[in-house]
Design an enzyme around this catalytic site. Sequence first.
Site, PDB file in Angstrom:
ATOM      1  CG  PHE A 262      51.899  44.466  41.488  1.00  0.00           C
ATOM      2  CD1 PHE A 262      50.962  43.857  40.663  1.00  0.00           C
ATOM      3  CD2 PHE A 262      53.062  43.768  41.755  1.00  0.00           C
ATOM      4  CE1 PHE A 262      51.163  42.588  40.117  1.00  0.00           C
ATOM      5  CE2 PHE A 262      53.279  42.496  41.216  1.00  0.00           C
ATOM      6  CZ  PHE A 262      52.328  41.905  40.400  1.00  0.00           C
ATOM      7  CD  GLU A 263      45.178  48.275  39.885  1.00  0.00           C
ATOM      8  OE1 GLU A 263      44.342  47.404  40.190  1.00  0.00           O
ATOM      9  OE2 GLU A 263      45.014  49.493  40.083  1.00  0.00           O
TER      10      GLU A 263
END
Length: 356
Positions: free
Chosen positions: A289-290
Amino acid sequence: MKKVNKTMLALSLTGVMTIGALATGNLHTSAVGNGPNYNGNESIQTSILTTYDELVDYLQKQEAKQQVMELEVIGETVKGRDIYMAKFIKDESNPTILFLTQQHGNEQLTTEGAMQFIKHLGTGKTRSVLDHVNILVIPMLNADGAMGDVNFPTDHYIADGDRHLTRANANNIDLNREHAKAVSAMEPEARALHENVLEKYTIDYLIDLHHQGARSERDGELVSGSILYPTSPNVDSAVIEKSKQLGAVVFHEIESKGWGHLGKYSGGNADNIGRNGIATRYNIATLLFEMRGMSDHTNPSAVLGQKSNGYLIKQTVNTLDSTVKAIANGSIQQVDTSFWETLPYQNTRQGEESDE
């Protein structure tokens, strides 16, 4: 393995948590003005971010308050800082999820969110999930980078405040490129993660929390973050499916909030990246998850001003909370993953920092 003794600690949090100022305001859907479509070009202040010492103090005080919580020191950084993991384990037969933040020291807001999540696990609203899922949280793997205590110049980093935060560890090594090596050859932080967590505990799921630049978009709108499952050809197909389920829980949770807008991350296939290497080596379902915007960088397009901190911290908390609930009640096994087939890869606007 060094463990922290449970002692009676002072309950006052005065001076400990800068996150209180970050996380107590515009954290609901009306905060969309500071959400993905907000340009965020005001000043970047690292002095409002939690320091390593404040993090340790906070974790120790939460451990003293929470009966189920136990702190474990899993190793040391290059500069000798203890690396802490918060453990919530009531039944070792339950499925286990690991949340990992700050492999890159300049990606801090996920750490601030992880701290809030740890606190929430001690409240009546979320305590019951611990009967059905075990939770491990490493809230700051790269503490040297987070404190700017490194063996290379940082004057080209652009944020204001009491320190600079660097992507690399003190040896100027990217910890998220260490995962295909022999464990004995890894940097101290990555070696601690592998030897004392991934090899020691039976982990079913892992979310690797990062920050990307501030100018990625999907369908013409700026995103609040992006997600991706393992893409290495060496990952077992069943592990990929479990990873897609993990991503589905996160996607449906964040997209439903109004201020969340996610794209598919365009990431590499090599096993030296955590999302791939950990899935390959340990058969753990992993999700990258960026989150949008970094806390410091050499590239102005990568950083995001602090008016966006609130929704990004809340996005982290919602991500962690929704996944543990889905694992605890078993709904993760029935979640619809078909969105992955149509979810567009995010586009990066000119000058964007996009390296996971």
